[in-house]
Design an enzyme around this catalytic site. Structure first.
Site, PDB file in Angstrom:
ATOM      1  N   HIS A 510       0.829  -1.213   0.000  1.00  0.00           N
ATOM      2  CA  HIS A 510       0.000   0.000   0.000  1.00  0.00           C
ATOM      3  C   HIS A 510       0.862   1.261   0.000  1.00  0.00           C
ATOM      4  O   HIS A 510       0.678   2.158  -0.838  1.00  0.00           O
ATOM      5  CB  HIS A 510      -0.910  -0.017   1.233  1.00  0.00           C
ATOM      6  CG  HIS A 510      -1.708   1.233   1.433  1.00  0.00           C
ATOM      7  ND1 HIS A 510      -3.034   1.329   1.109  1.00  0.00           N
ATOM      8  CD2 HIS A 510      -1.367   2.451   1.942  1.00  0.00           C
ATOM      9  CE1 HIS A 510      -3.480   2.536   1.391  1.00  0.00           C
ATOM     10  NE2 HIS A 510      -2.485   3.244   1.905  1.00  0.00           N
ATOM     11  N   GLU A 511       1.783   1.339   0.951  1.00  0.00           N
ATOM     12  CA  GLU A 511       2.587   2.553   1.067  1.00  0.00           C
ATOM     13  C   GLU A 511       3.476   2.754  -0.160  1.00  0.00           C
ATOM     14  O   GLU A 511       3.741   3.887  -0.562  1.00  0.00           O
ATOM     15  CB  GLU A 511       3.415   2.532   2.350  1.00  0.00           C
ATOM     16  CG  GLU A 511       2.595   2.572   3.621  1.00  0.00           C
ATOM     17  CD  GLU A 511       1.651   3.763   3.703  1.00  0.00           C
ATOM     18  OE1 GLU A 511       1.961   4.821   3.114  1.00  0.00           O
ATOM     19  OE2 GLU A 511       0.588   3.617   4.331  1.00  0.00           O
ATOM     20  N   HIS A 514       1.647   4.619  -2.748  1.00  0.00           N
ATOM     21  CA  HIS A 514       1.804   6.068  -2.580  1.00  0.00           C
ATOM     22  C   HIS A 514       3.130   6.529  -3.184  1.00  0.00           C
ATOM     23  O   HIS A 514       3.205   7.571  -3.863  1.00  0.00           O
ATOM     24  CB  HIS A 514       1.806   6.427  -1.092  1.00  0.00           C
ATOM     25  CG  HIS A 514       0.461   6.499  -0.458  1.00  0.00           C
ATOM     26  ND1 HIS A 514      -0.585   7.231  -0.974  1.00  0.00           N
ATOM     27  CD2 HIS A 514      -0.010   5.940   0.692  1.00  0.00           C
ATOM     28  CE1 HIS A 514      -1.639   7.125  -0.172  1.00  0.00           C
ATOM     29  NE2 HIS A 514      -1.317   6.344   0.841  1.00  0.00           N
ATOM     30  N   HIS A 517       3.010   6.828  -6.867  1.00  0.00           N
ATOM     31  CA  HIS A 517       2.262   8.033  -7.229  1.00  0.00           C
ATOM     32  C   HIS A 517       3.190   9.251  -7.216  1.00  0.00           C
ATOM     33  O   HIS A 517       3.080  10.148  -8.054  1.00  0.00           O
ATOM     34  CB  HIS A 517       1.118   8.216  -6.229  1.00  0.00           C
ATOM     35  CG  HIS A 517       0.005   9.080  -6.701  1.00  0.00           C
ATOM     36  ND1 HIS A 517      -1.105   9.341  -5.926  1.00  0.00           N
ATOM     37  CD2 HIS A 517      -0.197   9.758  -7.853  1.00  0.00           C
ATOM     38  CE1 HIS A 517      -1.937  10.134  -6.587  1.00  0.00           C
ATOM     39  NE2 HIS A 517      -1.397  10.410  -7.757  1.00  0.00           N
TER      40      HIS A 517
END
Length: 748
Positions: A510-511, A514, A517
């Site tokens: 998940h991180e 980020h 992104h």
């Protein structure tokens, strides 16, 4: 979760502000009394210039705590002079001499803020905490002095009003719109008296939310749970018990056992504990954090924060904080977010009751003469899961070794999907010895940026997991991203393998979503770059990347037993996937409850918040708010209670009226997973399309338009409900799936 620090350029700071009503008719430009020439001060000290390290990464060997106050003060003075120079420019306002000039201001302030707020979150000290208390209100006042300057706003408005006749790129147009709307939302159109009130409220909120964050952290990190005997910890692994004994010794409790609290209400060690009283003790210590049970009580602090927020909203003609602060969200209105969540409540409540009945049956079969409580829930849920799916959580964990999860799992996914490669570095100074650093290379072999990985729990780190930048991507400054991921994995005893739970594997993917992104940012302006997106959009790309952790090709590359080296069995993976829909009454329910509780706080009027003038009234309000949800709150408490709800109370805005974002973006996530499955799965072609249409766009485009460009249609909530096993139905939980339609206001 992405970390949110001070907006450090004037334009970026404007984006953090909110909605307003018109003020007087004065022409500030005509009446301005400013000098035609302004001298920009020169900064001194480490933060006065860009770092000389690769990618402008901060050199922690050259930074001391004594550097921060002077650097903050100089940075604010320099940016203030830069803004004065914009105001004093005798030329007519233009996009370049006003909007871009604002964007370019505050470079020194940005450098110090990014490093300082990284450390206060990851490796703080009493000295840093004291600086934070001192500097936060000053930074707020500084930002307000820019956002609420009538002469500066007159120049911005002049450019904005002539936009129809200007030739701009789409990114230029977005920057102009955001700069103007951000100043309006900050109060630029209010009266002088109202603007002064806003400044006062902002200063108070800065002080109070900083205090809340520090108290909530202290209630977690400085108040571990002490157990007198090893027998109380029966059921825990030998390694966990040794860690508890070592921790107690460190705290001066020789011969006892100490367990540190983690961020959420539920605690990960509870299910394994055989002693029910010990389970209850650990749970209640977590649940009652900062509610006056110990010497830390944040309840009146919360009420005052809510009152000030409501008072600020009232100044802007808004009925409540949620209506005021959601102006730049994808959902835009509280009604949209609430309708989206409320459509799930009937099925979720039925699921909670159905699962609770199953757990009570399991307790009775085990010889128990009690009904399930929160400290029992996961113990028996895990047992049912193990029986139904033959799944042993501890056995699953033995296939996940941290360095392999990162390098052979996360990085492998990034290579297959985007063509990225990684190189470990030991020549870049770090802020803690446990931090790992990698150079990231793009598909064509060029350097894309620098990645820091900070995985382990420690007392100096706040709870949770997040991503942020030391350096943002920007073509204006020719900078490449320097990004860090922070987790809170309990560190294994020295000499033992660093195994991680399935949940922490998920969080690692998940991180890094980020981080991707941020790495794929393709913007000219920092304030629109990478993860500089709406609160209810920023979690979406990170959640999508969770899907790859169990994608067969990825899983087969990193999930090997730490002792035997055998790959994770296919049948175990199938059981994990089958079990993923089980226990959603709790797993999904605690998030929905927290999100709805957040909206209850954000819906208070000034008078309603002011009436919460005792700690007992605050507790009663929370209780009533939760009861009104119609969910089984005594069995499934919210993921965070108000007293330690850092997301919504530890910064002036943060995730307040925005915790629903985790659910909203989960809807986008599951819809996108369906797209990937239908369009090549883990492939360069699919990854490039996602990079081109979403990951590289930053905050430069309408979010619904961005999503439809990616998926070819509007998002559909059906895929999320199906993935969670939720159906709309009666008390038995029987019924039909949602029709997948979002509330109409959400798709306008």
């Amino acid at each position: 979760m992405k970390a949110h620090i001070l907006a450090t350029t004037a334009a970026a700071a404007l984006l953090a502000a909110c909605s307003t009503t018109p003020g007087g008719e004065m022409d500030p430009l005509a009446d301005a009394d400013v000098e035609n020439t302004v001298t920009i001060p020169e900064g001194t000290g480490y933060f006065a210039a860009d770092s000389t390290l690769p990618f402008l990464a901060p050199d922690f060997t050259k930074i001391s705590e004594d550097d921060y106050i002077p650097a903050f003060e100089q940075g604010m003075a320099i940016q203030k002079a830069e803004v004065e120079a914009i105001k004093a420019n005798p030329e007519a306002p233009t996009f370049e001499n006003t909007i871009v000039a604002l964007e370019k201001s505050g470079r020194m302030l940005g450098r110090v803020a990014r490093v300082f707020f990284n450390l206060t979150g990851t490796n703080t000290t009493p000295g840093l905490d004291a600086i934070n208390k001192e500097i936060s209100p000053k930074l707020t006042a500084h930002g307000d002095s820019i956002r609420l300057d009538p002469v500066l706003f007159a120049r911005v408005k002049a450019v904005y009003d002539s936009r129809a006749s200007m030739t701009m790129t789409p990114e230029d147009a977005t920057l102009l719109e955001n700069t103007y709307e951000g100043m309006v939302q900050a109060g630029a159109l209010l009266t002088d008296e109202q603007r002064e009130q806003v400044k006062s409220i902002n200063s108070q909120l800065s002080t109070l939310t900083t205090e809340f964050g520090q108290l909530a952290r202290n209630a977690m990190s400085e108040q571990p749970v002490i157990f007198d005997s090893r027998e109380q910890l029966a059921g825990l692994s030998d390694a966990d018990i040794r860690s508890a004994a070592d921790f107690a010794t460190e705290l001066g409790h020789e011969g006892k056992y100490a367990i540190a609290l983690q961020n959420t209400t539920q605690q990960p060690l509870i299910p394994a504990m055989d002693d029910r009283e010990a389970r209850q003790k650990l749970f209640e210590a977590s649940y009652h954090r900062a509610d006056g049970t110990t010497d830390i009580d944040t309840r009146l602090l919360i009420a005052r924060i809510a009152e000030l927020r409501a008072e600020k909203a009232e100044l802007f003609g808004k009925p409540d904080w949620a209506s005021y602060t959601m102006w730049d969200r994808m959902a835009e209105k509280p009604e949209t977010a609430l309708a989206f969540m409320e459509q799930m409540v009937p099925a979720l409540a039925a699921t909670q009751r159905r699962e609770a009945a199953m757990l009570n049956e399991a307790i009775a079969a085990d010889g128990g003469d009690y009904e399930v409580k929160p400290w029992d829930w996961y113990r028996y849920a895990n047992r049912i899961k193990a029986e139904q799916y033959d799944l042993d959580e501890d056995a699953v964990m033995e296939y996940f070794v941290l360095d392999r999860v990162l390098e052979d799992g996360v990085f492998f996914m990034a290579e297959k999907l985007y063509g990225l490669t990684f190189e470990r570095r030991t020549d870049i100074p770090v802020y803690h010895p446990d931090v790992w650093v990698y150079t990231v290379f793009d598909r064509d072999g060029s350097e894309l940026g620098l990645f820091y990985f900070d995985p382990f729990q420690r007392p100096s780190k706040r709870g949770g997991a997040w991503m942020s930048n030391f350096v943002d991507q920007s073509y204006l400054w020719d900078t490449k991203p320097v990004i860090y991921n922070v987790l809170n994995i309990p560190k294994a005893p020295e000499g033992e393998p660093q195994l991680v739970s399935f949940d922490w594997v998920n969080t690692t993917f998940h991180e890094f979503g980020h981080a991707l992104h941020g790495f794929f940012a393709d913007q000219r302006y920092e304030s629109l770059s990478g993860t500089a997106t709406a609160r209810d959009f920023v979690e979406y790309p990170s959640q999508v990347h969770e899907m790859w952790m169990t994608w067969p090709e990825v899983l087969q590359n990193y999930a090997f037993h730490y002792e035997t080296g055998e790959p994770i069995p296919t049948e175990m993976v199938e059981k994990i996937q089958a079990a993923s829909k089980f226990n959603q009454g709790y797993d999904f329910g605690e998030v929905v409850e927290a999100a709805l509780l957040d909206m209850k706080w954000a819906a208070l009027s000034k008078e309603e918040a002011a009436a919460l003038d005792t700690p007992e009234k605050v507790s009663a309000f929370e209780r009533q708010s939760l009861e009104e949800l119609g969910l089984e709150i005594d069995l499934v408490p919210p993921r965070y209670r108000s007293t330690y709800f850092n997301h919504i109370f530890s910064s002036p805005e943060g995730y307040s009226a925005g915790y629903y974002s985790y659910l909203w973006t989960q809807m986008l996530d599951h819809d996108s997973r369906n797209w990937f499955r239908e369009n090549g799965g883990l492939s360069i072609e699919a990854g490039q399309h996602y990079r081109d249409t979403v990951l590289s766009r930053g905050g430069t485009q309408d979010y619904f338009e961005m999503y439809q460009t990616f998926a070819g249609r509007k998002p559909d909530v059906r895929y999320m409900l199906e993935a969670l096993g939720l159906v709309a139905g009666d008390e038995t939980g029987e019924g039909t799936a949602s029709d997948g339609k979002l509330p109409e206001t959400a798709v306008e």
